[in-house]
Write a protein that holds these residues in place. Structure first.
Motif, mmCIF file in Angstrom:
data_model
loop_
_atom_site.group_PDB
_atom_site.id
_atom_site.type_symbol
_atom_site.label_atom_id
_atom_site.label_comp_id
_atom_site.label_asym_id
_atom_site.label_seq_id
_atom_site.Cartn_x
_atom_site.Cartn_y
_atom_site.Cartn_z
ATOM 1 N N TYR A 3 0.834 -1.150 0.032
ATOM 2 C CA TYR A 3 0.066 0.053 -0.127
ATOM 3 C C TYR A 3 0.769 1.437 0.010
ATOM 4 O O TYR A 3 2.043 1.285 0.583
ATOM 5 N N MET A 4 0.566 2.034 -0.764
ATOM 6 C CA MET A 4 1.062 3.400 -0.627
ATOM 7 C C MET A 4 0.280 4.630 0.215
ATOM 8 O O MET A 4 -0.874 4.736 0.120
ATOM 9 N N ILE A 5 1.049 5.181 1.281
ATOM 10 C CA ILE A 5 0.499 5.974 2.216
ATOM 11 C C ILE A 5 0.905 7.516 1.602
ATOM 12 O O ILE A 5 2.162 7.758 1.485
ATOM 13 N N LEU A 6 -0.128 8.343 1.189
ATOM 14 C CA LEU A 6 0.395 9.660 0.644
ATOM 15 C C LEU A 6 0.158 10.620 1.459
ATOM 16 O O LEU A 6 -0.892 10.794 2.089
ATOM 17 N N THR A 7 0.935 11.703 1.816
ATOM 18 C CA THR A 7 0.548 12.950 2.435
ATOM 19 C C THR A 7 0.949 14.083 1.362
ATOM 20 O O THR A 7 1.700 14.050 0.697
ATOM 21 N N TYR A 8 0.222 15.239 1.868
ATOM 22 C CA TYR A 8 0.233 16.283 0.862
ATOM 23 C C TYR A 8 0.548 17.864 1.786
ATOM 24 O O TYR A 8 0.435 17.857 3.067
ATOM 25 N N ALA A 9 0.905 18.686 1.073
ATOM 26 C CA ALA A 9 1.343 19.943 1.675
ATOM 27 C C ALA A 9 1.411 21.200 0.381
ATOM 28 O O ALA A 9 1.544 20.671 -0.664
ATOM 29 N N SER A 10 1.149 22.328 0.842
ATOM 30 C CA SER A 10 1.524 23.491 -0.333
ATOM 31 C C SER A 10 2.778 24.111 0.091
ATOM 32 O O SER A 10 3.556 23.754 0.933
ATOM 33 N N GLN A 11 3.274 24.988 -0.956
ATOM 34 C CA GLN A 11 4.258 25.935 -1.086
ATOM 35 C C GLN A 11 4.546 26.452 0.182
ATOM 36 O O GLN A 11 5.257 26.741 1.072
ATOM 37 N N GLN A 12 3.026 27.025 0.788
ATOM 38 C CA GLN A 12 3.013 27.848 2.111
ATOM 39 C C GLN A 12 3.441 26.861 3.164
ATOM 40 O O GLN A 12 4.096 27.494 4.022
ATOM 41 N N ASP A 13 3.004 25.749 3.183
ATOM 42 C CA ASP A 13 3.327 24.936 4.208
ATOM 43 C C ASP A 13 4.900 24.675 4.192
ATOM 44 O O ASP A 13 5.627 24.842 5.312
ATOM 45 N N TYR A 14 5.463 24.573 3.348
ATOM 46 C CA TYR A 14 6.994 24.377 3.071
ATOM 47 C C TYR A 14 7.789 25.549 3.478
ATOM 48 O O TYR A 14 8.750 25.564 4.253
ATOM 49 N N ASP A 15 7.167 26.813 2.975
ATOM 50 C CA ASP A 15 7.691 28.050 3.419
ATOM 51 C C ASP A 15 7.576 28.095 5.086
ATOM 52 O O ASP A 15 8.646 28.721 5.473
ATOM 53 N N GLY A 16 6.384 27.819 5.648
ATOM 54 C CA GLY A 16 6.282 27.821 7.093
ATOM 55 C C GLY A 16 7.400 27.064 7.919
ATOM 56 O O GLY A 16 7.892 27.370 8.865
ATOM 57 N N MET A 17 7.642 25.710 7.317
ATOM 58 C CA MET A 17 8.529 24.920 7.883
ATOM 59 C C MET A 17 9.976 25.539 8.024
ATOM 60 O O MET A 17 10.709 25.450 8.799
ATOM 61 N N ALA A 18 10.230 26.258 6.813
ATOM 62 C CA ALA A 18 11.414 27.041 6.548
ATOM 63 C C ALA A 18 11.507 28.226 7.400
ATOM 64 O O ALA A 18 12.808 28.830 7.348
#
Length: 138
Positions: A3-18
């Motif tokens: 099975y493949m478990i997939l998670t999602y995020a936006s560019q805004q999420d990546y920017d926030g993490m950075a």
């Protein structure tokens, strides 16, 4: 079955993490470290159970290239995508006894430490992996 478990995020999420200003609540260094520690333990537990086949995180959506075609020729489009558009952020491939077990594994991701506004909208998909054309038909 795998099975493949997939998670999602936006560019805004990546920017926030950075640590970049997204106009919303910010991630702290402690938030990011807690998420990383959770993911290491999650992956280690799956490896020890023998259910982990592979896992990868994906780079920020801004680094994506999308290929399509127009009039028979390949067309390449670079990111960035709209900041709010969610794209694949990472995946796990697990091999386990049932769809229910794969779902149970994915449900543990709800415990991932993150700022509340991220946790409130986070989700994962679980999809069986087919091994051949006959499984697609059947």
């Amino acid at each position: 079955m795998k099975y493949m478990i997939l998670t999602y995020a936006s560019q805004q999420d990546y920017d926030g993490m950075a640590g970049k200003d997204t106009g919303g609540p910010a991630w702290t260094g402690e938030d990011f470290a807690a998420m990383g520690a959770f993911m290491e333990k999650f992956n280690q537990d799956l490896a020890e159970s023998g259910e982990l086949v592979e896992t990868r995180a994906l780079a920020a959506p801004v680094l994506t290239r999308r290929l399509g075609s127009k009039e028979g020729a390949a067309v390449v489009t670079d990111g960035p995508y709209a900041e709010t558009q969610e794209v694949l952020a990472g995946y796990w491939i697990v091999e386990c006894d049932s769809f229910d077990r794969a779902t149970e594994i994915a449900a543990q991701l709800a415990n991932t430490p993150a700022p509340e506004h991220i946790r409130a909208t986070a989700y994962a998909d679980v999809r069986p992996i087919v091994e051949g054309q006959e499984e697609l038909l059947g």
